[in-house]
Motif scaffolding. Sequence first.
Motif, PDB file in Angstrom:
ATOM      1  N   CYS A  67       6.478  57.545  26.810  1.00 40.96           N
ATOM      2  CA  CYS A  67       7.557  57.358  25.838  1.00 40.96           C
ATOM      3  C   CYS A  67       7.177  56.223  24.881  1.00 40.96           C
ATOM      4  O   CYS A  67       6.797  55.136  25.324  1.00 40.96           O
ATOM      5  N   THR A  68       7.300  56.475  23.592  1.00 37.07           N
ATOM      6  CA  THR A  68       6.961  55.451  22.604  1.00 37.07           C
ATOM      7  C   THR A  68       8.024  54.360  22.506  1.00 37.07           C
ATOM      8  O   THR A  68       7.753  53.285  21.985  1.00 37.07           O
ATOM      9  N   ALA A  69       9.207  54.632  23.030  1.00 43.03           N
ATOM     10  CA  ALA A  69      10.287  53.640  22.953  1.00 43.03           C
ATOM     11  C   ALA A  69      10.288  52.680  24.137  1.00 43.03           C
ATOM     12  O   ALA A  69      10.404  51.473  23.966  1.00 43.03           O
ATOM     13  N   SER A  92      16.760  58.072  26.096  1.00 44.33           N
ATOM     14  CA  SER A  92      17.281  58.998  25.093  1.00 44.33           C
ATOM     15  C   SER A  92      16.306  59.251  23.953  1.00 44.33           C
ATOM     16  O   SER A  92      16.631  59.974  23.021  1.00 44.33           O
ATOM     17  N   ASN A  93      15.102  58.688  24.013  1.00 38.96           N
ATOM     18  CA  ASN A  93      14.076  59.017  23.027  1.00 38.96           C
ATOM     19  C   ASN A  93      13.625  60.449  23.290  1.00 38.96           C
ATOM     20  O   ASN A  93      13.425  60.844  24.432  1.00 38.96           O
ATOM     21  N   GLN A  94      13.484  61.233  22.226  1.00 37.19           N
ATOM     22  CA  GLN A  94      13.074  62.623  22.384  1.00 37.19           C
ATOM     23  C   GLN A  94      12.183  63.026  21.217  1.00 37.19           C
ATOM     24  O   GLN A  94      12.299  62.484  20.123  1.00 37.19           O
ATOM     25  N   GLY A 128      21.862  62.502  32.664  1.00 38.22           N
ATOM     26  CA  GLY A 128      21.427  61.111  32.612  1.00 38.22           C
ATOM     27  C   GLY A 128      20.330  60.825  31.605  1.00 38.22           C
ATOM     28  O   GLY A 128      19.607  59.844  31.742  1.00 38.22           O
ATOM     29  N   PHE A 129      20.204  61.649  30.574  1.00 37.38           N
ATOM     30  CA  PHE A 129      19.180  61.447  29.563  1.00 37.38           C
ATOM     31  C   PHE A 129      19.793  61.024  28.222  1.00 37.38           C
ATOM     32  O   PHE A 129      19.219  61.257  27.173  1.00 37.38           O
TER      33      PHE A 129
END
Length: 139
Positions: A67-69, A92-94, A128-129
């Motif tokens: 994940c980049t976040a 919640s990064n997608q 939970g995302f």
Amino acid sequence: MDFNPEMTLVLRTTDRPTEPTPVPVRPAGTEPLPQPKHERRPSNGPSATRCLSHPRELALRGIPVMCTACRARRDWLLINHGRNVWICCRCSNQWLEPEISRADFDALVVIPDGTIYPSVEQGLTALGFDGAFAGTYLG
């Protein structure tokens, strides 16, 4: 590619504008059929949106997904709509992942029937995302 912390998954169901469907008129004195609040049978077909939990690490062409976040390396939600597959992190990064095809997604599905949510957003929250479990590995 610049990272946008407010990026949200927007699913397009058609490439062209469509005309609104006319509402049928019932004859006077007839009772409408009761409509279930939510459809109980699994959605399928090209317009269905399906989600799949993937708790383990995921490597694409030998490169681990990160994940980049938040730099998470596992506990993903894969979202399939049409030919596209998105990866969603607990923070919640997608992002759209072109390396995962619909066939790859289908190969990961072990149990074809699951819970049906009224919308993608409600499914993300229930699973939970939505960012509530950011930095937490469940599983």
